[in-house]
Design an enzyme around this catalytic site. Structure first.
Site, mmCIF file in Angstrom:
data_model
loop_
_atom_site.group_PDB
_atom_site.id
_atom_site.type_symbol
_atom_site.label_atom_id
_atom_site.label_comp_id
_atom_site.label_asym_id
_atom_site.label_seq_id
_atom_site.Cartn_x
_atom_site.Cartn_y
_atom_site.Cartn_z
ATOM 1 N N ARG A 107 83.155 19.489 -18.768
ATOM 2 C CA ARG A 107 84.046 20.619 -18.990
ATOM 3 C C ARG A 107 85.416 20.472 -18.361
ATOM 4 O O ARG A 107 86.300 21.268 -18.632
ATOM 5 C CB ARG A 107 83.411 21.894 -18.398
ATOM 6 C CG ARG A 107 82.153 22.331 -19.103
ATOM 7 C CD ARG A 107 81.520 23.488 -18.326
ATOM 8 N NE ARG A 107 80.240 23.865 -18.881
ATOM 9 C CZ ARG A 107 80.019 24.999 -19.570
ATOM 10 N NH1 ARG A 107 80.981 25.850 -19.768
ATOM 11 N NH2 ARG A 107 78.830 25.270 -20.031
ATOM 12 N N ASP B 142 71.813 19.738 -14.467
ATOM 13 C CA ASP B 142 71.052 18.492 -14.495
ATOM 14 C C ASP B 142 69.774 18.516 -13.659
ATOM 15 O O ASP B 142 68.972 17.581 -13.733
ATOM 16 C CB ASP B 142 71.952 17.329 -14.041
ATOM 17 C CG ASP B 142 72.669 17.615 -12.712
ATOM 18 O OD1 ASP B 142 72.054 18.213 -11.799
ATOM 19 O OD2 ASP B 142 73.854 17.231 -12.587
ATOM 20 N N HIS C 216 74.741 27.947 -14.753
ATOM 21 C CA HIS C 216 74.920 27.523 -16.146
ATOM 22 C C HIS C 216 73.599 27.095 -16.783
ATOM 23 O O HIS C 216 73.594 26.472 -17.841
ATOM 24 C CB HIS C 216 75.945 26.387 -16.245
ATOM 25 C CG HIS C 216 77.358 26.856 -15.983
ATOM 26 N ND1 HIS C 216 78.349 26.042 -15.493
ATOM 27 C CD2 HIS C 216 77.932 28.071 -16.137
ATOM 28 C CE1 HIS C 216 79.478 26.732 -15.354
ATOM 29 N NE2 HIS C 216 79.240 27.965 -15.735
ATOM 30 N N CYS D 288 63.617 35.209 -29.526
ATOM 31 C CA CYS D 288 62.684 35.970 -28.674
ATOM 32 C C CYS D 288 62.782 35.607 -27.200
ATOM 33 O O CYS D 288 62.078 36.176 -26.375
ATOM 34 C CB CYS D 288 61.256 35.795 -29.175
ATOM 35 S SG CYS D 288 60.543 34.167 -28.813
ATOM 36 N N ILE E 264 82.328 12.392 -2.252
ATOM 37 C CA ILE E 264 81.262 13.307 -1.844
ATOM 38 C C ILE E 264 80.059 12.571 -1.247
ATOM 39 O O ILE E 264 79.492 12.997 -0.237
ATOM 40 C CB ILE E 264 80.827 14.141 -3.070
ATOM 41 C CG1 ILE E 264 81.984 15.062 -3.486
ATOM 42 C CG2 ILE E 264 79.554 14.937 -2.790
ATOM 43 C CD1 ILE E 264 81.827 15.655 -4.878
HETATM 44 ZN ZN LIG Z 1 61.213 32.735 -30.473
#
Ligand SMILES: [Zn+2]
Length: 254
Positions: free
Chosen positions: A40, A110, A127, A138, A244
């Site tokens: 994104r 993920d 998300h 349903c 990170i």
């Molecule tokens: Zn359904």
């Protein structure tokens, strides 16, 4: 601002080491080391390829069986890659073992936090998740694995076994509302923490941008670990631009 630097301070600040109720917010940046592209973002897969974006846009998905068929092929391909958690995910799982993690709010679908050992009940997936599918009629849920087995067995667009409705990965597509329960849990986690740790997210879209404000108003210190600037950098107690996977283990060491 205090202690602002783009490198991890050695040792980490006392207030961070002493924090016992950390809420982490994670975005695409924590999963890129696992080989998952940022879909994104400004250079994201969907941003650069509007045709690919149709696969994850609800109106196209509902209207066009061919879009759904291509979406199932994309899911099968992503599933076959079987991404594995990396050192960033492991550092947050370790933070929970230290007893210092309140909640992980993630923009990622993920499931890699859980795969790294984080307790599912501590992970809020705002998300959704690619590991489940949901009927758009349903709301019945089943596993992605079982749906992909039907695709592999020759159903290009498997229908809901309960009502015959359209199945989709249990992720939030463009044009689809976030689940109120997940947003509420994310806001509660931002309001009730001593440190709010934003990792690998540009903090530019609702609701995550709002979460930083909630945390700040509630008196938490904000730590931002991201390669690129964010709109909240001036309000952060600590900014880290290091990768990170190497920064988080050092930041979150006991
Ligand atoms: Zn359904």
């Amino acid at each position: 601002m205090e202690d602002v630097t783009s490198a991890v301070p050695e040792p980490p600040p006392d207030w961070l080491t002493a924090a016992t109720r950390i809420t982490a917010l994670t975005g695409a940046g924590i999963s890129t080391d696992s080989g998952i592209p940022d879909y994104r973002g400004p250079q994201g897969v969907w941003t650069r390829d509007p045709d690919a974006e149709k696969l994850v846009t609800l109106s196209y998905y509902l209207a066009d069986p061919d879009i759904r068929r291509r979406a199932w092929l994309m899911r099968a391909e992503l599933s076959a890659r079987a991404p594995r958690p990396n050192a960033g995910h492991a550092a947050l799982a370790d933070l929970e073992r230290q007893g210092r993690l309140r909640t992980i709010v993630t923009q990622n679908v993920d499931g890699l936090h859980q795969a790294a050992g984080s307790s599912p009940e501590r992970v809020v997936e705002i998300h959704g998740t690619v590991h489940e599918v949901e009927c758009l009629g349903c709301r019945a849920r089943t596993t992605m694995r079982s749906a992909l087995e039907r695709v592999a067995a020759g159903e290009p667009d498997p229908a809901c076994l309960v009502c015959g409705g359209i199945l989709k990965s249990a992720t939030i597509s463009f044009g689809q509302e976030l689940e109120a329960r997940a947003v509420d849990a994310a806001v509660a986690a931002a309001r009730d923490c001593d440190v709010f740790l934003a990792v690998g997210t540009s903090l530019q879209v609702w609701p995550v941008a709002g979460l930083v404000e909630v945390a700040l108003r509630s008196g938490a210190r904000v730590v931002i670990v991201n390669a690129e600037p964010t709109p909240f950098d001036d309000l952060a107690s600590l900014l880290v631009a290091e990768p990170i996977g190497t920064a988080l283990p050092r930041l979150l060491a006991p």
